[in-house]
Design a protein around this motif. Structure first.
Motif, PDB file in Angstrom:
ATOM      1  N   CYS A 389      29.285  39.485  40.753  1.00 55.51           N
ATOM      2  CA  CYS A 389      30.453  40.670  41.309  1.00 55.51           C
ATOM      3  C   CYS A 389      29.654  41.675  41.250  1.00 55.51           C
ATOM      4  O   CYS A 389      29.150  42.405  40.463  1.00 55.51           O
ATOM      5  CB  CYS A 389      32.403  40.564  40.954  1.00 55.51           C
ATOM      6  SG  CYS A 389      33.052  38.709  40.944  1.00 55.51           S
ATOM      7  N   CYS A 392      30.059  43.189  37.708  1.00 59.01           N
ATOM      8  CA  CYS A 392      30.143  42.651  36.310  1.00 59.01           C
ATOM      9  C   CYS A 392      29.180  42.665  35.375  1.00 59.01           C
ATOM     10  O   CYS A 392      28.199  43.159  35.726  1.00 59.01           O
ATOM     11  CB  CYS A 392      29.295  40.938  36.417  1.00 59.01           C
ATOM     12  SG  CYS A 392      28.785  39.755  35.761  1.00 59.01           S
ATOM     13  N   CYS A 430      28.613  31.396  35.568  1.00 60.37           N
ATOM     14  CA  CYS A 430      28.807  32.980  36.492  1.00 60.37           C
ATOM     15  C   CYS A 430      27.023  33.754  36.484  1.00 60.37           C
ATOM     16  O   CYS A 430      26.340  34.087  37.912  1.00 60.37           O
ATOM     17  CB  CYS A 430      29.501  33.701  36.731  1.00 60.37           C
ATOM     18  SG  CYS A 430      30.720  33.963  37.765  1.00 60.37           S
ATOM     19  N   ASN A 501      32.339  36.769  28.249  1.00 56.24           N
ATOM     20  CA  ASN A 501      32.823  37.961  29.262  1.00 56.24           C
ATOM     21  C   ASN A 501      34.548  37.660  28.735  1.00 56.24           C
ATOM     22  O   ASN A 501      35.025  37.452  30.211  1.00 56.24           O
ATOM     23  CB  ASN A 501      32.657  38.529  30.230  1.00 56.24           C
ATOM     24  CG  ASN A 501      32.558  36.444  30.866  1.00 56.24           C
ATOM     25  OD1 ASN A 501      33.170  35.574  30.651  1.00 56.24           O
ATOM     26  ND2 ASN A 501      32.383  36.377  32.247  1.00 56.24           N
ATOM     27  N   CYS A 574      34.764  39.707  31.914  1.00 58.25           N
ATOM     28  CA  CYS A 574      34.407  40.037  33.535  1.00 58.25           C
ATOM     29  C   CYS A 574      35.869  40.877  33.617  1.00 58.25           C
ATOM     30  O   CYS A 574      37.128  40.697  33.983  1.00 58.25           O
ATOM     31  CB  CYS A 574      35.250  38.081  33.452  1.00 58.25           C
ATOM     32  SG  CYS A 574      35.284  37.752  35.300  1.00 58.25           S
TER      33      CYS A 574
END
Ligand code: SF4
Ligand code: SF4
Lengths: 646, 201
Positions: A389, A392, A430, A501, A574
Motif C-alpha cells: 500500500c 506501508c 504482505c 506492524n 499497518c
C-alpha cells in the motif's frame, strides 16, 4: 430465522454455530479467514451463546486446541487455508487414529489458481492421505448444509471430518436463512473420560488403523455422506444416456451453467445434444464407489471436471479397474480438461463441445462452427500486480536494509575489499510484495517462517555474504521462534528484520499474540517481540521506526555488521489500522523529473506524467518516506513552500 | 438473467458496490449471487466483483460470469475497463470512471500511461467489434470533490450506470440499498453523490 446476504464463509460460520459448535480455533489464511471473524463478530454481538473462538498462534496449535476440546466431548471447528493444513498435519494424522468424541470438523479452504497461495495442493488428497472423510461443496448453500452434517458424521464414526470449499465458494455471496441466536451444545456432564484410546502408542495405532479401515467403507455408503453426491439425468428422445459428466465442487456449478448455455444454443440452431447423466460429486473421499457404479451403468464415456488434482478421475479409473466397468474416463490425465488452475463456465463449455462432438458427425460440424463471441482489447495496457500500500511501513524497512547494504559495500570498496553481497530471504505476508520492482527485496520465499531458517543454510554455504531474513510479526509468532532458537544454538551469522506492524495484515488485519487482543474480547498483556528475542539469546537487538530513514539505515548497518544472529525490529503500524495523515505533494515547477522517488521506493501514490512526478492525493497517506528520497527536496506538505501544487 | 461485472483496483470499493447491487436486486425478489476478489490482489492489484441476478426467478448456478455475457460492466478505472472488455455482451453497456490510477509498473516504465489513450482504444474496439454496445465515460472527479470523499466513487459510478435505464434497477432502489448497507454516518454523503451523478448525466 432471518434472510441475510452472506458470503460463503460467513454462512459456514452460521452453519457451525447452528450445529452447536462450542470451540472454534484457527489461523488466518485466504480464502478461509472470514469464518472465524464471523463467529467472533456474532459472539461479540451476543447472539452466539456459549462459543469459545480464538485465533491460535498457528494451525498446529489450533488443531490441537480443537482436538483436546473434542476429547472433552464438545463440538469443535478448526479453520485454515490449504497450506495451513500442512502445518497442522502432524496433529491431523494422529488425530485420525486417536479419533474424535465431540463432533470435530476441519474447515480447510483450497485456492485453485492459486489466487493467494503458495501451492495448488488439493485437500481432498490430504484427506485421503490422513484417512478422514471430506465434503466438497458446489455452492455456498450446499457448504452451509455440509457444515451441519459434518458434525453428525464426525460423532457417528468418531472421526475428524474435513469440509473443503474453494475460493469461489468461500467468497461468493447469496441469501441465507440463518438463526437469530445460537447456543453451543454443552459438553457431556461426565466430561473428559480417561481411556487408553486417547494416548497414541504403537500397539494402539495398529488397532486404530484397523478401525479406520473398517469405518471408511461404511462412511462411503452412508446416505448422510453420499447425499451430497447428486445425480441428474437429461433425457433425449427415449434413449438412455451413454455419456456422463462428473463434476466436483464449484466445477459442478460451472458445469451446470455450461450445459444450460449449450442446450440453449443447440435449441436455437435446431440441434440436439445427446442424452447425458450429470453427477455432482460432493463426497469425494471415501469415494462412494457403490453409488457411482450404479449411476454409471450403461455409460461408455465419462468426462470429469474438478480443480487441482485428478482425485475423482483417478477414483473412477480405480473403480473401472476393480469392477471391470466398461466406461472410458476423460479428464486432466487425458488432456480433456485443464490440468491446473481454476475452471470456469466457458472453459468447461469448450471441453464439453469437444466431448459431445465425437458423438455424431452433425454435432462435430456444429461444434466446429461455434465461435466464442468475446470482445478483444488489443491496445497497450499497464500490468497491475498487487503492491505494498501507499505508506506501508514495510517499504521503509526494505529501503533501509538495501541502503545499509549499499553503504557497507561502498565502505568495503573504499577499504579495498570486495563489495558486500547479500541474500534477502522473504516470507509469507504482505511483505512478500517487497519482491516487486523497484524494491526488488525478496530473493527467496518458501513457506511460513522459512526465511528465518533458509538464511541460516545459505549462511553456512556462503559465509562471505550477508544474509537477511524478513519476517512479519504474526509469522514471527506462528513459525519463526524455533528458527531463531536454531540460529542462536548453532551460531548462524544472520540478520532478522522483524516487520512489526501490529497486525496480521495480508489476511485482513487479524490480531495476534503480539497485540494482546483476543477474539473473546479480552485484552491481555501483549507478548513483546524484543523480550522473546532476548530470552532466546539474540545478543544484538535494535528497534526502529521504518519511516525514520536515517535511524533505520544506521540500525540496519549495525545489525548487518554484527557477527552472529542479530535482529532489527522495524516497528510502525499497518496503514490499514491507523488514520491517514494529510497527503503530501510534489512541486511540479521544481521537480526535475529524475524519478528517484519512483525508482527507489515505488510508492503507488507517486505517478509520472512524462515530465514530472506527481502524488495522487487520494492514495497518499503522508507517511513521509519519499521526502528524504528526493535529492532536490521538492516533496512536502501542501502549503509548506516545498510541495506546492500549481 | 442480468450479469454485471465490477472491475477496479484493490481498495476502490468494488466489494461494497456488489453488495449494493445484490441488496437492490434481492429487494425485488430476484435470486442473486456475487463473487469477490479477496486476498493479495486487494493490495492495489486488478480486482473484479461479479454480480448475477436471476431477474425472472431463474436459478443462478455459477458465482462467476462468463466472457461475452456481461449486460453491464462498471469499471472504476480506464485500464480496468479495457481489461474487462472481453466480458462485455455484444449489446452490453460499459461504464467507466475517467481518472487513471497509475500502477507503479507504469510510473517506472518509459511510456507513461494516460487515461485518454486507453479510453480512445476502448472506444475504437467497441466501434469495430460491438457496434450495438454502449459506452459511457463518467466525469467523476468534480462530483467526488463536491462531496469531499473519494470513497463515493462506487455509488457515483453505479448511479451513472443505472441512470442509463438498461438495467431494471431504479435510482430509488439504489438509494434504499445504500441506506441498508452503508454505515449510517456515510449514508447522507453517498445519497448526495448519487444525486449529483444523476444530475450530471
Ligand atoms: S508520503 Fe510519499 S511515500 Fe508516503 S504515501 Fe505519500 S507519496 Fe507515498
Ligand atoms: S495492508 Fe498494511 S502491511 Fe499490508 S501492504 Fe498495506 S500497509 Fe503494508
Amino acid at each position: 430465522m432471518a434472510q441475510r446476504l452472506l458470503m460463503g464463509n460467513e454462512a459456514f460460520a452460521h452453519g457451525a454455530l447452528e450445529a452447536g459448535v462450542r470451540v472454534v480455533a484457527g489461523y488466518p489464511g485466504t480464502p478461509s479467514s472470514e469464518l472465524i471473524e464471523t463467529v467472533a463478530k456474532l459472539h461479540g454481538e451476543g447472539s452466539a451463546h456459549g462459543v469459545h473462538v480464538e485465533w491460535s498462534t498457528n494451525e498446529k496449535a489450533a488443531l490441537e486446541v480443537a482436538a483436546g476440546a473434542s476429547m472433552a466431548g464438545a463440538r469443535v471447528l478448526f479453520t485454515c487455508k490449504q497450506v495451513g493444513l500442512n502445518v497442522a498435519s502432524d496433529a491431523l494424522l494422529s488425530l485420525a487414529y486417536v479419533g474424535a468424541r465431540g463432533g470435530c470438523v476441519l474447515f480447510v479452504a483450497d485456492d485453485p489458481g492459486p489466487i493467494s497461495s503458495q501451492t495448488e495442493q488439493d485437500t481432498r488428497r490430504f484427506a485421503a492421505f490422513a484417512k478422514v472423510p471430506v465434503l466438497d461443496p458446489s455452492t455456498p448453500e450446499e457448504g452451509f448444509a455440509m457444515m451441519k452434517e459434518a458434525f453428525e458424521l464426525s460423532e457417528r464414526y468418531g472421526t475428524p471430518v474435513i469440509v473443503r470449499p474453494t475460493t469461489r465458494i468461500c467468497h461468493a455471496s447469496t441469501f441465507f436463512d440463518v438463526a437469530e441466536e445460537t447456543h453451543a451444545r454443552p459438553a457431556p456432564a461426565e466430561g473428559f473420560e480417561k481411556d487408553p484410546r486417547w494416548v497414541i502408542f504403537p500397539k494402539r495405532s495398529f488397532e486404530a488403523h484397523g478401525e479406520i479401515n473398517e469405518r471408511l467403507p461404511r462412511i462411503a455408503s452412508d446416505p448422510t455422506f453420499t447425499r451430497f453426491t447428486v445425480v441428474e439425468e437429461v433425457p433425449g428422445e427415449g434413449e438412455r444416456p451413454t455419456v456422463a459428466i462428473v463434476a466436483c465442487g464449484v466445477s459442478a456449478a460451472y458445469g451446470r451453467e455450461a450445459l444450460a448455455a449449450l442446450q440453449r444454443r443447440a435449441a436455437e440452431e435446431g440441434m440436439e445434444l445427446p442424452p447425458y447423466r450429470f453427477i455432482a460429486v460432493g463426497s469425494p473421499y471415501p469415494f462412494p464407489a457403490d453409488l457411482m457404479e450404479q449411476e454409471l451403468e450403461g455409460i461408455e464415456r465419462v468426462i470429469v471436471f474438478e480443480e487441482l488434482d485428478p482425485v475423482v478421475e483417478e477414483e473412477l479409473l480405480k473403480l473401472a479397474g476393480a469392477r471391470h466397468l466398461p466406461y472410458a474416463v476423460l479428464g486432466k490425465l487425458t488432456g480433456d480438461a485443464p490440468d491446473r488452475g481454476e475452471n470456469a463456465s466457458d472453459v468447461i463449455r469448450e471441453c464439453l463441445l469437444r466431448f459431445f462432438a465425437t458423438e455424431s458427425p452433425d454435432l462435430a460440424s456444429w461444434a466446429a462452427a461455434l465461435q466464442p463471441e468475446t470482445l478483444r482489447f488489443e491496445g497497450p495496457l499497464p500490468v497491475r500486480p498487487p503492491v505494498l500500500c501507499a505508506g506501508c511501513p514495510h517499504r521503509g524497512s526494505f529501503y533501509a536494509v538495501k541502503r545499509a547494504l549499499k553503504e557497507l559495500s561502498k565502505q568495503a570498496e573504499r577499504a579495498g575489499e570486495p563489495a558486500v553481497q547479500a541474500v534477502l530471504c522473504g516470507d509469507i505476508g504482505c511483505y512478500t510484495l517487497g519482491n516487486a520492482a523497484p524494491l526488488d527485496a525478496v530473493d527467496t520465499c518458501l513457506c511460513m517462517g522459512a526465511g528465518i531458517t533458509m538464511a541460516q543454510g545459505l549462511a553456512v554455504v556462503e559465509p562471505q555474504k550477508k544474509h537477511v531474513a524478513f519476517v512479519g510479526d504474526s509469522t514471527f509468532f506462528a513459525s519463526a521462534l524455533t528458527g531463531i532458537a536454531n540460529a542462536v544454538y548453532n551460531g548462524h551469522d544472520v540478520t532478522f528484520a522483524i516487520l512489526d506492524n501490529a497486525t496480521t495484515a495480508m489476511t485482513g488485519s487479524q490480531p495476534h499474540p503480539g497485540t494482546g487482543l483476543t477474539l473473546m474480547g479480552e485484552r491481555r498483556a501483549p507478548i513483546v517481540i524484543e523480550g522473546v528475542l532476548e530470552a532466546l539469546g539474540v545478543e544484538r537487538i535494535r528497534i526502529v521506526d521504518p519511516l525514520d530513514t536515517d535511524a533505520s539505515i544506521e540500525a540496519a548497518r549495525d545489525c548487518l555488521a554484527f557477527a552472529g544472529p542479530a535482529a532489527i525490529i522495524f516497528r510502525s503500524p499497518c496503514i490499514q489500522i491507523v488514520a491517514p495523515e494529510e497527503p503530501l505533494s510534489i512541486d511540479p515547477v521544481t521537480c526535475t523529473g529524475c524519478k528517484r522517488c519512483i525508482t527507489q521506493i515505488g510508492c503507488p501514490a507517486i505517478g509520472f506524467d512524462g515530465t514530472v512526478a506527481f502524488i495522487d492525493a487520494s492514495l497518499c497517506v503522508g507517511c513521509g518516506l519519499c521526502v528524504p528520497v528526493c535529492p532536490f527536496g521538492v516533496i512536502g506538505a501542501v502549503g509548506d513552500g516545498k510541495g506546492e501544487s500549481a | 438473467m442480468i450479469d454485471i461485472l465490477l472491475a477496479g483496483v484493490g481498495g476502490q470499493g468494488t466489494v461494497l458496490a456488489a453488495k449494493l447491487l445484490a441488496s437492490a436486486a434481492a429487494s425485488k425478489g430476484w435470486k442473486v449471487r456475487t463473487a469477490e476478489t479477496i486476498g493479495m490482489a486487494q493490495r492495489g492489484g486488478s480486482v473484479t466483483s461479479h454480480v448475477r441476478m436471476g431477474c425472472q426467478g431463474e436459478a443462478v448456478f455459477a458465482p462467476l460470469l462468463t466472457p461475452g455475457t456481461a449486460d453491464l460492466i462498471v469499471a472504476f478505472e480506464p485500464a480496468e475497463a479495457a481489461r474487462a472488455l472481453p466480458y462485455l455482451a455484444p449489446d452490453g453497456l460499459l461504464v467507466t470512471a475517467s481518472s487513471a490510477l497509475q500502477p507503479v509498473t507504469a510510473a517506472l516504465s518509459a511510456q507513461p500511461y494516460t487515461a485518454i489513450a486507453v479510453l480512445d482504444d476502448v472506444r475504437a474496439a467497441l466501434a469495430s467489434q460491438a457496434p450495438e454496445a454502449a459506452f459511457l465515460v463518467v466525469e467523476e472527479a468534480p462530483i467526488l470533490e463536491k462531496v469531499g470523499a473519494s470513497r463515493a466513487l462506487n455509488v457515483v459510478l453505479l448511479a451513472s450506470a443505472l441512470a442509463q435505464g438498461r438495467v431494471p434497477i431504479s435510482i430509488e432502489e439504489l438509494k434504499e440499498a445504500v441506506s441498508a448497507c452503508v454505515k449510517p454516518r456515510f449514508v447522507a454523503m453517498n445519497l448526495e453523490a448519487i444525486d449529483l451523478a444523476c444530475v450530471s448525466e
